[in-house]
Design a protein around this motif. Sequence first.
Motif, PDB file in Angstrom:
ATOM      1  N   LEU A  18       0.569  -0.918   0.042  1.00 23.82           N
ATOM      2  CA  LEU A  18       0.140   0.270   0.240  1.00 23.82           C
ATOM      3  C   LEU A  18       0.844   0.829   0.365  1.00 23.82           C
ATOM      4  CD1 LEU A  18      -2.931  -0.744   2.511  1.00 23.82           C
ATOM      5  CD2 LEU A  18      -3.202  -0.931   0.151  1.00 23.82           C
ATOM      6  N   VAL A  19       2.139   0.996   1.027  1.00 24.19           N
ATOM      7  CA  VAL A  19       2.707   2.604   0.647  1.00 24.19           C
ATOM      8  C   VAL A  19       3.413   2.568  -0.504  1.00 24.19           C
ATOM      9  CG1 VAL A  19       4.722   3.493   1.799  1.00 24.19           C
ATOM     10  CG2 VAL A  19       3.483   2.232   3.476  1.00 24.19           C
ATOM     11  N   GLY A  20       4.215   0.833  -1.278  1.00 24.67           N
ATOM     12  CA  GLY A  20       4.542   1.454  -2.137  1.00 24.67           C
ATOM     13  C   GLY A  20       4.037   2.312  -3.502  1.00 24.67           C
ATOM     14  N   LEU A  21       2.084   1.702  -3.416  1.00 17.46           N
ATOM     15  CA  LEU A  21       1.376   1.820  -4.608  1.00 17.46           C
ATOM     16  C   LEU A  21       1.033   3.688  -4.224  1.00 17.46           C
ATOM     17  CD1 LEU A  21      -0.934  -0.756  -4.518  1.00 17.46           C
ATOM     18  CD2 LEU A  21       1.075  -0.346  -6.489  1.00 17.46           C
ATOM     19  N   ALA A  22       0.958   4.089  -3.088  1.00 17.14           N
ATOM     20  CA  ALA A  22       0.623   5.485  -2.291  1.00 17.14           C
ATOM     21  C   ALA A  22       2.256   5.990  -3.430  1.00 17.14           C
ATOM     22  CB  ALA A  22       0.251   5.270  -1.080  1.00 17.14           C
TER      23      ALA A  22
ATOM     24  N   ILE B 206       9.672   7.764  -7.424  1.00 17.96           N
ATOM     25  CA  ILE B 206       8.859   6.735  -8.722  1.00 17.96           C
ATOM     26  C   ILE B 206       9.901   5.703  -7.697  1.00 17.96           C
ATOM     27  CG2 ILE B 206       8.114   5.953 -10.603  1.00 17.96           C
ATOM     28  CD1 ILE B 206       7.386   8.078 -11.463  1.00 17.96           C
ATOM     29  N   ALA B 207      11.149   4.937  -8.153  1.00 20.34           N
ATOM     30  CA  ALA B 207      12.036   4.389  -7.808  1.00 20.34           C
ATOM     31  C   ALA B 207      11.633   3.689  -6.315  1.00 20.34           C
ATOM     32  CB  ALA B 207      13.238   4.647  -8.327  1.00 20.34           C
TER      33      ALA B 207
ATOM     34  N   LEU C  81      10.490  -0.005  -5.215  1.00 18.16           N
ATOM     35  CA  LEU C  81      11.146  -0.596  -4.306  1.00 18.16           C
ATOM     36  C   LEU C  81       9.868  -1.270  -3.200  1.00 18.16           C
ATOM     37  CD1 LEU C  81      13.650  -1.909  -3.283  1.00 18.16           C
ATOM     38  CD2 LEU C  81      14.383   0.250  -1.628  1.00 18.16           C
ATOM     39  N   ALA C  82       9.498  -0.193  -2.157  1.00 18.91           N
ATOM     40  CA  ALA C  82       8.872  -1.108  -1.191  1.00 18.91           C
ATOM     41  C   ALA C  82       7.548  -1.877  -2.072  1.00 18.91           C
ATOM     42  CB  ALA C  82       7.827   0.405  -1.342  1.00 18.91           C
ATOM     43  N   VAL C  83       7.448  -1.907  -3.151  1.00 19.17           N
ATOM     44  CA  VAL C  83       5.990  -2.531  -3.904  1.00 19.17           C
ATOM     45  C   VAL C  83       6.576  -4.063  -4.214  1.00 19.17           C
ATOM     46  CG1 VAL C  83       4.807  -3.813  -5.934  1.00 19.17           C
ATOM     47  CG2 VAL C  83       4.612  -0.858  -4.646  1.00 19.17           C
ATOM     48  N   VAL C  84       7.973  -3.976  -3.858  1.00 18.02           N
ATOM     49  CA  VAL C  84       9.188  -5.209  -4.260  1.00 18.02           C
ATOM     50  C   VAL C  84       8.925  -5.788  -3.337  1.00 18.02           C
ATOM     51  CG1 VAL C  84      10.800  -5.837  -5.233  1.00 18.02           C
ATOM     52  CG2 VAL C  84      10.012  -4.631  -6.823  1.00 18.02           C
ATOM     53  N   VAL C  85       9.078  -4.784  -2.292  1.00 21.29           N
ATOM     54  CA  VAL C  85       9.984  -5.789  -0.532  1.00 21.29           C
ATOM     55  C   VAL C  85       8.101  -6.245  -0.167  1.00 21.29           C
ATOM     56  CG1 VAL C  85      10.515  -4.871   1.314  1.00 21.29           C
ATOM     57  CG2 VAL C  85      11.421  -4.202  -0.029  1.00 21.29           C
ATOM     58  N   GLY C  86       7.028  -5.761  -0.309  1.00 21.54           N
ATOM     59  CA  GLY C  86       5.749  -6.410   0.089  1.00 21.54           C
ATOM     60  C   GLY C  86       5.769  -7.205  -0.419  1.00 21.54           C
ATOM     61  N   LYS C  87       5.168  -6.935  -1.928  1.00 27.17           N
ATOM     62  CA  LYS C  87       5.579  -9.164  -2.195  1.00 27.17           C
ATOM     63  C   LYS C  87       5.902  -9.829  -2.088  1.00 27.17           C
ATOM     64  CE  LYS C  87       5.266 -10.823  -7.378  1.00 27.17           C
ATOM     65  NZ  LYS C  87       6.301 -10.904  -7.933  1.00 27.17           N
ATOM     66  N   SER C  88       7.760  -9.708  -1.800  1.00 24.18           N
ATOM     67  CA  SER C  88       7.901 -10.895  -1.614  1.00 24.18           C
ATOM     68  C   SER C  88       7.986 -10.887   0.319  1.00 24.18           C
ATOM     69  CB  SER C  88       9.712 -10.310  -0.950  1.00 24.18           C
ATOM     70  OG  SER C  88      10.012  -9.659  -0.492  1.00 24.18           O
ATOM     71  N   TYR C  89       6.964 -10.197   1.022  1.00 19.66           N
ATOM     72  CA  TYR C  89       6.618 -10.577   2.417  1.00 19.66           C
ATOM     73  C   TYR C  89       4.993 -11.407   1.676  1.00 19.66           C
ATOM     74  CZ  TYR C  89       9.497  -8.159   5.472  1.00 19.66           C
ATOM     75  OH  TYR C  89      10.499  -7.894   6.383  1.00 19.66           O
ATOM     76  N   MET C  90       4.844 -10.867   0.778  1.00 19.23           N
ATOM     77  CA  MET C  90       3.222 -11.280   0.957  1.00 19.23           C
ATOM     78  C   MET C  90       3.142 -13.039   0.943  1.00 19.23           C
ATOM     79  SD  MET C  90       0.500  -9.437   1.243  1.00 19.23           S
ATOM     80  CE  MET C  90      -0.512  -9.956   0.267  1.00 19.23           C
TER      81      MET C  90
END
Length: 148
Positions: free
Chosen positions: A15-19, A129-130, A134-143
Motif C-alpha cells: 500500500l505504501v509503495g503503491l501510494a 518513483i523508484a 522498491l517498496a512494492v517489490v519488498v511488500g510482494k516478497s513478504y506477501m
Amino acid sequence: MKINNPKIIGIVMLLVGLAITGFWGFGLFKIVTYPFTGTITQAKIIGYKVSRNGARMVKNNRSLSGKSPFFEFITNDNQTIKSYSQSPQIFVLFNYQIDEKIEVAYPKNEPKKAVIISWKEIPGLVLMIALGILAVVVGKSYMFKKQD
C-alpha cells in the motif's frame, strides 16, 4: 529475526509503495502531458519554497539540498499567477536561479495547476518513483514468503 505475520507487513509495504508510486507518478504524468493537452507559457523563478509552518517563499537558497522554486507567470487574460514546484528538488546541482526563465504548462483554464516543464524536475520524481517500486517489490516478497 522471526516475524509473526509477514503478510501484514507485505500488505502495508504494498500500500505504501503503491501510494508513493502513484503520487509521484502523477506528478511526472502532468509534466509529460500538460504541454500537449494544456497551455504552455513563460515564467520566471521568484524565490524558493520553505515548508516550515506551511509553504512560504524565501529569496535565498543557502542549504546544500535542492529547494522547490516559486515561479510567477501571466496568463493570456493578464492574470498573474504565483506558484511553486510540486516535484522534489533533492539535488543541489539542479537548483534554479532567481530570475531564471522557465516554461510552465497548465490545463486549459486552470493556471493555478501549472507545472514546470524542465529536465530539472525529473531526477527527484524518478527517485521517488523508484522508492515506491522498491517498496512494492519488498511488500510482494513478504506477501509470498514461506512460513517457517
